[in-house]
Design an enzyme around this catalytic site. Structure first.
Site, PDB file in Angstrom:
ATOM      1  N   HIS A 268       0.858  -1.191   0.000  1.00  0.00           N
ATOM      2  CA  HIS A 268       0.000   0.000   0.000  1.00  0.00           C
ATOM      3  C   HIS A 268       0.893   1.239   0.000  1.00  0.00           C
ATOM      4  O   HIS A 268       1.466   1.613  -1.015  1.00  0.00           O
ATOM      5  CB  HIS A 268      -0.926  -0.059   1.207  1.00  0.00           C
ATOM      6  CG  HIS A 268      -2.016   0.973   1.218  1.00  0.00           C
ATOM      7  ND1 HIS A 268      -2.310   1.798   0.145  1.00  0.00           N
ATOM      8  CD2 HIS A 268      -2.902   1.325   2.195  1.00  0.00           C
ATOM      9  CE1 HIS A 268      -3.317   2.582   0.446  1.00  0.00           C
ATOM     10  NE2 HIS A 268      -3.691   2.324   1.700  1.00  0.00           N
ATOM     11  N   HIS A 309      -0.918  -0.611 -11.507  1.00  0.00           N
ATOM     12  CA  HIS A 309      -1.731  -0.223 -10.347  1.00  0.00           C
ATOM     13  C   HIS A 309      -2.948  -1.127 -10.293  1.00  0.00           C
ATOM     14  O   HIS A 309      -3.495  -1.510 -11.331  1.00  0.00           O
ATOM     15  CB  HIS A 309      -2.170   1.244 -10.468  1.00  0.00           C
ATOM     16  CG  HIS A 309      -2.687   1.824  -9.187  1.00  0.00           C
ATOM     17  ND1 HIS A 309      -3.979   1.618  -8.761  1.00  0.00           N
ATOM     18  CD2 HIS A 309      -2.084   2.599  -8.241  1.00  0.00           C
ATOM     19  CE1 HIS A 309      -4.153   2.250  -7.608  1.00  0.00           C
ATOM     20  NE2 HIS A 309      -3.031   2.842  -7.274  1.00  0.00           N
ATOM     21  N   ASP A 367       3.850   6.425  -7.570  1.00  0.00           N
ATOM     22  CA  ASP A 367       4.886   6.066  -6.598  1.00  0.00           C
ATOM     23  C   ASP A 367       6.279   6.078  -7.226  1.00  0.00           C
ATOM     24  O   ASP A 367       7.267   6.383  -6.557  1.00  0.00           O
ATOM     25  CB  ASP A 367       4.599   4.681  -6.008  1.00  0.00           C
ATOM     26  CG  ASP A 367       3.301   4.644  -5.232  1.00  0.00           C
ATOM     27  OD1 ASP A 367       3.109   5.528  -4.382  1.00  0.00           O
ATOM     28  OD2 ASP A 367       2.473   3.748  -5.482  1.00  0.00           O
TER      29      ASP A 367
END
Length: 432
Positions: A268, A309, A367
């Site tokens: 996460h 994702h 990210d």
């Protein structure tokens, strides 16, 4: 215009009577089958990971993973990241509308007026080892706020909820920055209320008492974008955790602490930290081919972190914004020739051109770029998830408050498919 179905019929191959279930439609997104009364028929649904289950209704955030869309209260994330600061976005998430100039100033002043921590919280920090992970410290300290600010914990009182929301939004950056300072063994730096939200955090992170610190405006803007892009993301694991804990009537500080604990998981909030560790493992551009080959090998446990994702089956809309921000930061700091950043850019180029990744839509996600930006700013890997937590606090509070205000909300109680032993009788220990 196509008429949407208003009910669904569940039939059985054993001759049992069919069950009619109502269907519900939101303003955007997929229709849902209302199964709330299915248990009365002695049947439950089975959905590990809640891949096809809506556990609540919400008007805060909308994601369309197929089209690469992310909206906060109906506003595209691209517009908010370009034209708003984090205080405006936080106000939007909490109140449903963007503030006007007066409301924005009042909200900002309220948050600035609550950034200080109770002085005895110093003792909570000093109970941790100096090498404790910042997220471990944040889980403990945020949870402990309920022992210091218990004057606003009546969750049935709208004013109490608002005061707690403001306190959390104001104090979590201070807690995050102090977690870092405690690691370093440096003095805690107190908030400076003349600075904006992002600048204030950077000051508490990087300033020392022995010299003046002036936040770089380009870096501060980049950091603000990181906060905006991570402020909320629909019903993800940590948000669902906050809602589930909150459904029991737990105080808001405990709920947000639980969200931080959930976010800490590497699947996460730890993804950007894992991305930098992966780049460090690859080490050099000459080794990229080797690791690309390993990523394609189903028998190899290696994964390319920062690509693809769970929700987005197209380009992560946050990634394009963060990619531009990444280059702005590298230009400002003159880091385009840094070996780690050259490695990251080459890996990005290959992944965007390689048929294996393109066909599977394994595009670089937010990210991938946010980790590079934070590393360039001098933020250590161990703080990446802590910064994610302070950004997501705005969304967690909004989601918690929405749930508490919902007349339909009940304590969360998922069902299960039991696969254990059937009834059996206990035997004396001498016969086992």
């Amino acid at each position: 215009m196509t008429n949407k179905p208003t009910k669904a019929t569940l039939t059985f191959d054993n001759g049992a009577a069919p069950i009619e279930l109502p269907m519900l439609s939101g303003s955007l997104g997929n229709d849902v089958i209302d199964i709330r009364n299915l248990g009365k028929h002695g049947i439950f649904t089975y959905d590990p990971g809640f891949m096809s289950t809506a556990a609540c209704n919400s008007n805060i955030t909308f994601i369309d993973g197929e089209r690469g869309l992310l909206y906060y209260r109906g506003y595209p994330i691209e517009q908010l990241a370009e034209h708003c600061n984090f205080m405006e976005v936080s106000y939007l998430l909490l109140h449903g509308e963007l503030p006007n100039a007066v409301e924005k100033q009042q909200f900002t002043d309220t948050i600035n007026g609550s950034t200080m921590l109770h002085d005895q919280l110093n003792n909570i920090f000093r109970g941790f080892r100096r090498d404790a992970h910042p997220m471990a410290v944040m889980v403990g300290v945020v949870g402990s706020l309920s022992a210091f600010y218990f004057d606003s914990m009546d969750i049935r009182d709208a004013k109490h909820r608002e005061v707690s929301a403001h306190r959390l939004l104001a104090k979590v950056p201070t807690i995050a920055a102090w977690s870092y300072k405690y690691n370093l063994g440096q003095p805690f730096m107190y908030p400076q209320n003349h600075l904006n939200y992002a600048e204030n955090f950077m000051h508490m992170m990087f300033a020392t008492p022995c010299e003046k610190y002036e936040p770089n405006p380009i870096l501060a803007k980049a950091f603000e974008r990181i906060l905006i892009l991570h402020a909320d993301h629909e019903q993800n694991a940590s948000t669902s955790t906050v809602r589930l804990v909150g459904s029991s009537g737990a105080n808001p500080f405990a709920c947000i602490s639980a969200g931080i604990a959930s976010l800490w998981g590497p699947a996460h909030g730890g993804a950007n930290e894992a991305t930098l560790k992966m780049l460090e493992e690859i080490g050099d551009i000459s080794r990229i081919g080797e690791f690309i080959k390993r990523a394609k090998d189903k028998t190899d446990n290696f994964r390319l972190m920062g690509f693809g994702h769970r929700v987005y089956r197209n380009m992560d809309p946050r990634a394009a914004i963060m990619r531009n921000t990444c280059h702005e930061v590298l230009d400002e700091l003159g880091l385009h020739d840094d070996p780690m950043f050259k490695l990251a850019m080459e890996l990005e180029k290959i992944a965007l051109e390689d048929e294996y990744f393109v066909s599977r839509k394994l595009y670089p996600n937010v990210d991938f770029y946010s980790g590079i930006v934070m590393r360039a700013m001098g933020i250590p890997n161990s703080m990446f998830t802590a910064i994610f937590a302070l950004a997501r606090t705005a969304g967690w509070i909004a989601q918690w408050s929405e749930m508490i205000s919902d007349a339909e909300h009940k304590i969360g109680r998922p069902r299960q498919l039991y696969t254990g032993s059937e009834r059996r009788d206990l035997r004396p220990i001498s016969e086992r």
